[in-house]
Design an enzyme around this catalytic site. Structure first.
Site, short mmCIF file in Angstrom:
data_model
loop_
_atom_site.label_atom_id
_atom_site.label_comp_id
_atom_site.label_asym_id
_atom_site.label_seq_id
_atom_site.Cartn_x
_atom_site.Cartn_y
_atom_site.Cartn_z
N HIS A 175 9.05 8.03 -3.29
CA HIS A 175 7.60 8.14 -3.13
C HIS A 175 6.96 8.44 -4.48
CE1 HIS A 175 9.09 12.26 -2.70
NE2 HIS A 175 7.89 12.69 -3.03
N HIS B 281 3.56 10.36 -6.11
CA HIS B 281 2.36 11.18 -5.94
C HIS B 281 1.22 10.53 -6.71
CE1 HIS B 281 4.09 14.95 -4.24
NE2 HIS B 281 5.21 14.41 -4.73
#
Length: 139
Positions: free
Chosen positions: A99, A101
């Protein structure tokens, strides 16, 4: 991965505040937000870290991250955006599903990114570059 929280979010098994979704990615609000507009860009298929991405998935993740950065700038008027992506425990990864941010930033927001600069001499930089070129040549 049946116990992966991000897989469960991507599959709709857990709630999330969705911002954007396409074939390969999902952007959601970070439940542990640092600043208003803090999002996570997840890959839909489980990939533990950046090493497991092919060029297509890597491109999809960064396209969505760039799109979310532009949206954050427009929606919140932030003064900057930090994109943060961590790999493995030593790299500060805490959720082992790839992932990125997308973190809207303002001067004085209390978020610090600092590391001890070592400034190696040019010869060491060239030696490191050669090792990396050799690794790229091996595929």
């Amino acid at each position: 991965m049946e116990n992966c929280v991000f897989c469960r979010i991507a599959q709709g098994e857990l709630p999330a505040s969705k911002v954007f979704e396409d074939e390969h990615t999902l952007a959601i609000m970070d439940i542990q937000s640092v600043n208003p507009g803090h999002m996570l860009v997840l890959l839909k298929p489980h990939r533990a870290n950046v090493y497991e991405l092919d060029d297509s998935l890597a491109g999809a993740a960064f396209r969505t991250a760039a799109r979310m950065a532009r949206a954050a700038k427009q929606a919140f008027g932030c003064e900057g955006v930090t994109l943060l992506q961590a790999n493995e425990k030593a790299g500060a990864q805490t959720v082992f599903h790839f992932h990125i941010h997308v973190l809207p930033r303002w001067e004085g927001d209390g978020m610090e990114l600092a590391w001890p600069v070592k400034n190696p001499p040019r010869e060491e930089l060239e030696a490191m570059a050669e090792k990396l070129r050799a690794a790229l040549a091996l595929g």
